[in-house]
Design a protein around this motif. Sequence first.
Motif, PDB file in Angstrom:
ATOM      1  N   THR A 100       0.826  -1.221   0.000  1.00 48.06           N
ATOM      2  CA  THR A 100       0.000   0.000   0.000  1.00 48.06           C
ATOM      3  C   THR A 100       0.855   1.264   0.000  1.00 48.06           C
ATOM      4  OG1 THR A 100      -0.111  -0.202   2.399  1.00 48.06           O
ATOM      5  CG2 THR A 100      -1.964  -1.094   1.135  1.00 48.06           C
ATOM      6  N   ASN A 101       1.992   1.227   0.722  1.00 48.41           N
ATOM      7  CA  ASN A 101       2.910   2.383   0.716  1.00 48.41           C
ATOM      8  C   ASN A 101       3.455   2.635  -0.693  1.00 48.41           C
ATOM      9  OD1 ASN A 101       2.637   2.936   3.460  1.00 48.41           O
ATOM     10  ND2 ASN A 101       4.190   1.384   3.995  1.00 48.41           N
ATOM     11  N   THR A 151       0.723   4.172  -2.676  1.00 51.12           N
ATOM     12  CA  THR A 151       0.540   5.614  -2.387  1.00 51.12           C
ATOM     13  C   THR A 151       1.653   6.447  -3.020  1.00 51.12           C
ATOM     14  OG1 THR A 151       1.687   5.242  -0.285  1.00 51.12           O
ATOM     15  CG2 THR A 151      -0.715   5.195  -0.232  1.00 51.12           C
ATOM     16  N   LYS A 166       1.224   9.393  -5.687  1.00 52.03           N
ATOM     17  CA  LYS A 166       1.782  10.760  -5.617  1.00 52.03           C
ATOM     18  C   LYS A 166       2.546  11.110  -6.892  1.00 52.03           C
ATOM     19  CE  LYS A 166       2.178  10.927  -0.583  1.00 52.03           C
ATOM     20  NZ  LYS A 166       3.124  10.981   0.542  1.00 52.03           N
TER      21      LYS A 166
END
Length: 594
Positions: free
Chosen positions: A376-377, A380, A384
Motif C-alpha cells: 500500500t505504501n 501511495t 503521488k
Amino acid sequence: MIIDPMAMERANLLNMAKLSIKGLIESALSFGRTLDSDYPPLQQFFVVMEHCLKHGLRVKKSFLGFNKSLWGPLELVEKLCPEAAEISASVRDLPGLKTPLGRARAWLRLALMQKRLADYLRLLITRKDLLSDFYENSALMLEEEGAVIVGLLVGLNVIDANLCVKGEDLDSQVTTALALFYICFRCNRNSQIASILDQKNYVEELNRQLNSTVHGLQGRVDSLEKSNSKLIEELAIAKNNIIKLQEENQQLRKVHRNIDLVTQGDASVERDTYKQSRQGLDEMYSEAQRQLKEECQLRQDVETELLVQVSMKQEMEMAMKLLEKDIHEKQDTLIGLRHQLDEVKVINVEMYQKMQSSDEEMKKKNDVITRLEEKTNQITATMKQLEQRLQEAEKHRTSAEEGTRRFKLDFANKADSLQRQIEHREKQLQQLETDLKIEREWRQTLQNDLGRERDTVAQLSTEALQINGLKKEFHRLQDENIQLKTVCEDQEQALEELGSKLSESKLKIADIKEANKALQGGQVWLKDKEASHCKLCEKEFSISRRKHHCRNCGEIFCNSCSDNELPLPASPKPVRVCDTCHALLLQRCSSNPT
C-alpha cells in the motif's frame, strides 16, 4: 468441513465397545456368578466385537460371489502365538460349524473363556503388515481405535464365562440387537462417554488393591481369633484351678471338724498339747484362708482385666474397620483426583500446543499484513508520482484526455480490489484476536482448577499422616495387650504355686492327725451296735451286706467301701482300710516317699 465417513464409523464403534464392555463388567460383578451364553450383555458384547472386526474388511472374490470373512485374520493369531493353536484346532474340529463366520464367533467365545482375548488381539494389531492383506487402510483394526479397544478388553479378565460352543448354531445367529443399540448410541451421549473414559483406567488396579486388603484383613482376623481362643482357654484353666482349691478347702474344713470331735474326749493332760497343735493348725488354716481370699481377689482382678481387654479388643476391631473403610474411601478419591489431574495436564499440554500453533499463525499473518502495508505504501507513492505527472501533464490535457481517463478507470479498479483485500485481512485478524482471548480465558480457568486440586491433595496428605498416627496408637495398644498377657501368665504360675502349698498343708494336717491318734493311744473303734449303715455309701447293713472295721480310722464300712489293704505303722502286715484312708495314705506316700 468434509467429515470422513470411515472416521465417523470408527468413533461410533469405539464408543459402542466402551459402553458394552463397561456394562458387561458392571453387570457381571453384580451378577456374582459364572456367565453363560444366554446372558444378554454378553451377547451384545459379541455382536459389537463382530462389527468392530468387520469394519474395513476387504471383500474377497470366490466362485460363489463376494465374501467378507473374519476367520482369515483370526487364523493369523495361531502363527503369532503358539498358545492359540489349541483354540484354532478345537474350532476346526467342531462338527456344527460350516461357515467362516461361525468359526470366528466360536473363536471369540473360546478366547474369552481362556481370558486371553485381549492378548491375542494385541498381537494381531501389532502386525499391520499382515492385517493390510485383509483390511483396508482406514479400517478400525489398523487405526488407533483398535488399540484402545484392545486395552479395554483387559478389564474382561475379571469375568468368568462358561459358554457352550458345541451346541449353538453360530452360523446363522441374527445380530438385529445391534441396530437398536447403535441408534440409541448415535444420540448425544458425550457425558456418559466421558465418565466411562474416567473410570476405565483403574478398574484392574482397584480390584488388586481390594484383593490385597481382603488378604490382610483375613490375616488380622485369624490372629485375633487365635489370641481370643488362647485367652478363653487360659480363663477356663484359671477357673478349674480355683474350683480345685475350693474343694480342697472344704476337705480341710471336714478334717478340722473331725479333729475337733476326736479331741473332745481327750484327758486334761493331753489337752495342753492338743491346744498347742490346734493353735498351729488354726494359724495354718487362717493362713490358707487368707491366701485363698487373696487368690480369689487376684482371680476377680484377672477376670475384670480380661473383660477390659475383650472390650478394648472389640473397640480396636471396630476402630480398625472404620479406619480401613476410611482408607478405602480416601484411596478411591485419591485415584479419582490423580486421574483428573492427569486429564488436566493433558488438556493443558493440548492448549499450550494450540496456543503455540496460534502464535505461529499470528506471526505468519503479521508478516502478510506487513507485506500488504509495504504494497500500500508503494501504491501511495506511485499515486503521488502520478499526481505530479498529472500536474505536469495538465498543459497537454487536451491531447491526452482519453488516455488519462482510461488510466484513472484502471487505477480505480485496482484500488478497489486492494481495499477489499485489506478489509478481508482485518476481519481475519479480529477473528484471530477473539480466538486468542478465548484460549487465554480457558487457560486461566484450568490454572484455577489445578490450584484447587493441589489444595485437595495437600488435605489428603494431612489425613494420611493422621492415619499413620492412628496406626502407631494401634501398635502401642498391641504392646500393652502383650504385657497384660505376661502378667496373666505370672498370676497363673502363682496360682499353681499356691495349689502346691495347699497340698503340702493338707499332708501336714494328715501327719498331725496321725500324731494325735498316736497320742491318744490308738484309734477309736466304733461298736457294731452303734452302726446300722455304711458311713461312706450309707447303705443299710444286712445278712448279705456285712460290717467291716477300718484298721486306720476305726469306722464301720461295707465290703465294697473297705475292700483295700495297706500296711500301717502299727501293723507291718497289710490290713483292711476304707477307701478314704486308702486314698489319703497313697497320696501321702507319693508326696513323701521317704
